[in-house]
Design a protein around this motif. Structure first.
Motif, PDB file in Angstrom:
ATOM      1  N   TRP A 174      35.814   8.271 -66.485  1.00 56.43           N
ATOM      2  CA  TRP A 174      36.428   9.602 -66.518  1.00 56.43           C
ATOM      3  C   TRP A 174      35.348  10.682 -66.502  1.00 56.43           C
ATOM      4  CZ3 TRP A 174      40.867  12.102 -65.887  1.00 56.43           C
ATOM      5  CH2 TRP A 174      41.078  13.335 -66.514  1.00 56.43           C
ATOM      6  N   LEU A 175      34.335  10.528 -67.333  1.00 55.31           N
ATOM      7  CA  LEU A 175      33.263  11.530 -67.398  1.00 55.31           C
ATOM      8  C   LEU A 175      32.507  11.616 -66.077  1.00 55.31           C
ATOM      9  CD1 LEU A 175      31.912  10.845 -71.008  1.00 55.31           C
ATOM     10  CD2 LEU A 175      33.369  12.753 -70.249  1.00 55.31           C
ATOM     11  N   ARG A 176      32.269  10.462 -65.451  1.00 52.99           N
ATOM     12  CA  ARG A 176      31.570  10.476 -64.166  1.00 52.99           C
ATOM     13  C   ARG A 176      32.451  11.106 -63.079  1.00 52.99           C
ATOM     14  NH1 ARG A 176      27.289  11.174 -63.122  1.00 52.99           N
ATOM     15  NH2 ARG A 176      26.913   9.693 -61.442  1.00 52.99           N
ATOM     16  N   ALA A 177      33.766  10.862 -63.150  1.00 48.95           N
ATOM     17  CA  ALA A 177      34.676  11.476 -62.180  1.00 48.95           C
ATOM     18  C   ALA A 177      34.648  12.995 -62.308  1.00 48.95           C
ATOM     19  CB  ALA A 177      36.094  10.949 -62.387  1.00 48.95           C
ATOM     20  N   LEU A 178      34.584  13.488 -63.545  1.00 51.29           N
ATOM     21  CA  LEU A 178      34.523  14.940 -63.745  1.00 51.29           C
ATOM     22  C   LEU A 178      33.190  15.506 -63.256  1.00 51.29           C
ATOM     23  CD1 LEU A 178      36.269  15.331 -67.219  1.00 51.29           C
ATOM     24  CD2 LEU A 178      37.260  15.472 -64.923  1.00 51.29           C
ATOM     25  N   ASP A 179      32.102  14.761 -63.465  1.00 54.76           N
ATOM     26  CA  ASP A 179      30.799  15.179 -62.908  1.00 54.76           C
ATOM     27  C   ASP A 179      30.895  15.297 -61.385  1.00 54.76           C
ATOM     28  OD1 ASP A 179      29.528  15.208 -65.380  1.00 54.76           O
ATOM     29  OD2 ASP A 179      28.618  13.225 -65.143  1.00 54.76           O
ATOM     30  N   ALA A 180      31.516  14.292 -60.764  1.00 48.75           N
ATOM     31  CA  ALA A 180      31.627  14.270 -59.305  1.00 48.75           C
ATOM     32  C   ALA A 180      32.511  15.414 -58.806  1.00 48.75           C
ATOM     33  CB  ALA A 180      32.179  12.919 -58.851  1.00 48.75           C
ATOM     34  N   LEU A 181      33.627  15.671 -59.512  1.00 55.73           N
ATOM     35  CA  LEU A 181      34.491  16.780 -59.114  1.00 55.73           C
ATOM     36  C   LEU A 181      33.761  18.110 -59.211  1.00 55.73           C
ATOM     37  CD1 LEU A 181      37.923  15.843 -60.731  1.00 55.73           C
ATOM     38  CD2 LEU A 181      37.420  16.014 -58.282  1.00 55.73           C
ATOM     39  N   HIS A 182      33.011  18.293 -60.283  1.00 54.34           N
ATOM     40  CA  HIS A 182      32.255  19.539 -60.445  1.00 54.34           C
ATOM     41  C   HIS A 182      31.264  19.720 -59.292  1.00 54.34           C
ATOM     42  CE1 HIS A 182      29.841  22.726 -62.137  1.00 54.34           C
ATOM     43  NE2 HIS A 182      28.784  21.933 -62.139  1.00 54.34           N
ATOM     44  N   THR A 183      30.548  18.660 -58.963  1.00 57.43           N
ATOM     45  CA  THR A 183      29.576  18.732 -57.870  1.00 57.43           C
ATOM     46  C   THR A 183      30.273  19.059 -56.548  1.00 57.43           C
ATOM     47  OG1 THR A 183      28.112  17.163 -58.983  1.00 57.43           O
ATOM     48  CG2 THR A 183      27.811  17.437 -56.604  1.00 57.43           C
ATOM     49  N   LEU A 184      31.406  18.408 -56.305  1.00 56.47           N
ATOM     50  CA  LEU A 184      32.155  18.676 -55.082  1.00 56.47           C
ATOM     51  C   LEU A 184      32.642  20.119 -55.030  1.00 56.47           C
ATOM     52  CD1 LEU A 184      33.621  17.895 -52.480  1.00 56.47           C
ATOM     53  CD2 LEU A 184      35.491  17.032 -53.887  1.00 56.47           C
ATOM     54  N   LEU A 185      33.174  20.615 -56.143  1.00 55.84           N
ATOM     55  CA  LEU A 185      33.688  21.990 -56.169  1.00 55.84           C
ATOM     56  C   LEU A 185      32.570  23.015 -55.957  1.00 55.84           C
ATOM     57  CD1 LEU A 185      36.250  21.616 -59.084  1.00 55.84           C
ATOM     58  CD2 LEU A 185      36.796  21.979 -56.664  1.00 55.84           C
ATOM     59  N   GLU A 186      31.387  22.709 -56.478  1.00 60.74           N
ATOM     60  CA  GLU A 186      30.243  23.615 -56.276  1.00 60.74           C
ATOM     61  C   GLU A 186      29.746  23.600 -54.838  1.00 60.74           C
ATOM     62  OE1 GLU A 186      27.186  22.686 -59.246  1.00 60.74           O
ATOM     63  OE2 GLU A 186      27.642  24.689 -60.039  1.00 60.74           O
ATOM     64  N   HIS A 187      29.977  22.496 -54.143  1.00 57.80           N
ATOM     65  CA  HIS A 187      29.487  22.329 -52.761  1.00 57.80           C
ATOM     66  C   HIS A 187      30.656  22.002 -51.836  1.00 57.80           C
ATOM     67  CE1 HIS A 187      25.426  22.366 -54.390  1.00 57.80           C
ATOM     68  NE2 HIS A 187      25.845  21.510 -55.290  1.00 57.80           N
ATOM     69  N   TRP A 188      31.734  22.754 -51.996  1.00 57.81           N
ATOM     70  CA  TRP A 188      32.938  22.501 -51.207  1.00 57.81           C
ATOM     71  C   TRP A 188      32.626  22.637 -49.728  1.00 57.81           C
ATOM     72  CZ3 TRP A 188      37.383  20.559 -53.013  1.00 57.81           C
ATOM     73  CH2 TRP A 188      38.504  20.572 -52.159  1.00 57.81           C
ATOM     74  N   PRO A 189      33.025  21.638 -48.913  1.00 62.86           N
ATOM     75  CA  PRO A 189      32.703  21.733 -47.479  1.00 62.86           C
ATOM     76  C   PRO A 189      33.429  22.896 -46.815  1.00 62.86           C
ATOM     77  CG  PRO A 189      34.131  19.837 -47.957  1.00 62.86           C
ATOM     78  CD  PRO A 189      33.746  20.423 -49.272  1.00 62.86           C
ATOM     79  N   PRO A 190      32.773  23.534 -45.877  1.00 65.13           N
ATOM     80  CA  PRO A 190      33.407  24.666 -45.181  1.00 65.13           C
ATOM     81  C   PRO A 190      34.693  24.241 -44.498  1.00 65.13           C
ATOM     82  CG  PRO A 190      31.098  24.457 -44.564  1.00 65.13           C
ATOM     83  CD  PRO A 190      31.447  23.256 -45.371  1.00 65.13           C
ATOM     84  N   SER A 191      35.684  25.123 -44.548  1.00 60.21           N
ATOM     85  CA  SER A 191      36.958  24.827 -43.910  1.00 60.21           C
ATOM     86  C   SER A 191      36.938  25.305 -42.469  1.00 60.21           C
ATOM     87  CB  SER A 191      38.076  25.542 -44.685  1.00 60.21           C
ATOM     88  OG  SER A 191      39.263  25.513 -43.934  1.00 60.21           O
ATOM     89  N   GLY A 192      37.254  24.394 -41.569  1.00 61.52           N
ATOM     90  CA  GLY A 192      37.337  24.762 -40.154  1.00 61.52           C
ATOM     91  C   GLY A 192      38.432  25.797 -39.918  1.00 61.52           C
ATOM     92  N   GLU A 193      39.497  25.728 -40.743  1.00 67.25           N
ATOM     93  CA  GLU A 193      40.595  26.693 -40.582  1.00 67.25           C
ATOM     94  C   GLU A 193      40.119  28.109 -40.860  1.00 67.25           C
ATOM     95  OE1 GLU A 193      44.367  25.706 -42.561  1.00 67.25           O
ATOM     96  OE2 GLU A 193      43.479  23.739 -42.893  1.00 67.25           O
ATOM     97  N   ARG A 194      39.333  28.250 -41.958  1.00 67.36           N
ATOM     98  CA  ARG A 194      38.896  29.595 -42.331  1.00 67.36           C
ATOM     99  C   ARG A 194      37.871  30.109 -41.330  1.00 67.36           C
ATOM    100  NH1 ARG A 194      36.326  30.895 -47.949  1.00 67.36           N
ATOM    101  NH2 ARG A 194      36.199  28.667 -47.881  1.00 67.36           N
ATOM    102  N   ALA A 195      36.998  29.206 -40.879  1.00 65.33           N
ATOM    103  CA  ALA A 195      35.949  29.622 -39.952  1.00 65.33           C
ATOM    104  C   ALA A 195      36.547  30.130 -38.633  1.00 65.33           C
ATOM    105  CB  ALA A 195      35.011  28.457 -39.669  1.00 65.33           C
ATOM    106  N   SER A 196      37.682  29.537 -38.218  1.00 65.17           N
ATOM    107  CA  SER A 196      38.246  29.922 -36.939  1.00 65.17           C
ATOM    108  C   SER A 196      39.222  31.090 -37.035  1.00 65.17           C
ATOM    109  CB  SER A 196      38.970  28.723 -36.316  1.00 65.17           C
ATOM    110  OG  SER A 196      40.054  28.336 -37.146  1.00 65.17           O
TER     111      SER A 196
END
Length: 197
Positions: A174-196
């Motif tokens: 659980w703690l590692r999953a939260l670490d991973a979610l935090h990292t993902l949220l900080e480095h959220w991949p750019p959305s192609g929808e927003r870019a276009s």
């Protein structure tokens, strides 16, 4: 005639307590009536039937869970808020399994009751507010909300079903999953929808 002291709220709480003990799908109107010491017919002065009772349990649970999350996350941001949010979610699911189930399955809820219920609305506000702290905007906000809900619910559902038999403790995962979610949220991949757009 309605029994003195019996209210829709009392019937709902009795149903919610029973759901936590035996599971939401095993709650019956007869069991709730026995718990309250009344005849089955007395309940129908306060709730329309089992589906109405389940809807009321879902709204009660949404309100309770949201209050706990709000209290846990007040004054926090970033990873601190994410962890507090997730832990409050998981603790509620553990402590109130029947009520929690009511918040996660499709239940037909009286539109008037739903419109006046603060829990679901506040839950959305809290979740989106926390994620805006990561700098997310639509459509990424909605995608991130769905990711969090899927992760939290998936984890607690598997945990409740005994699905984590590995010797590594679920708490460590659980703690590692939260670490991973935090990292993902900080480095959220750019959305192609927003870019276009």
């Amino acid at each position: 005639m309605a029994r003195a002291g019996l209210t829709a709220e009392r019937v709902t709480v009795a149903g919610a307590e029973l759901a936590d003990e035996v599971g939401l799908d095993r709650v019956t109107m007869s069991q709730v009536a026995r718990r309250l010491g009344v005849k089955d017919a007395s309940l129908y002065s306060h709730v329309r039937g089992l589906e109405d009772l389940r809807g009321r349990i879902a709204l009660l649970a949404a309100d309770e869970k949201t209050i706990r999350i709000a209290e846990a996350t007040t004054g926090r941001s970033g990873k601190d808020a994410l962890v507090a949010f997730a832990n409050a979610w998981r603790e509620y699911a553990h402590g109130h399994p029947g009520r929690y189930t009511a918040t996660q399955i499709p239940i037909e809820i009286d539109p008037e009751l739903a419109a006046n219920a603060p829990g679901p609305r506040r839950a959305v506000e809290l979740t989106y507010g926390m994620l805006r702290g990561y700098g997310l905007a639509e459509p990424d906000l909605t995608d991130a909300v769905r990711l969090l809900r899927s992760t939290f619910h998936g984890f607690v559902a598997l945990e409740a079903a005994g699905g984590f038999a590995h010797r590594r403790s679920p708490q460590q995962s659980w703690l590692r999953a939260l670490d991973a979610l935090h990292t993902l949220l900080e480095h959220w991949p750019p959305s192609g929808e927003r870019a276009s757009s």
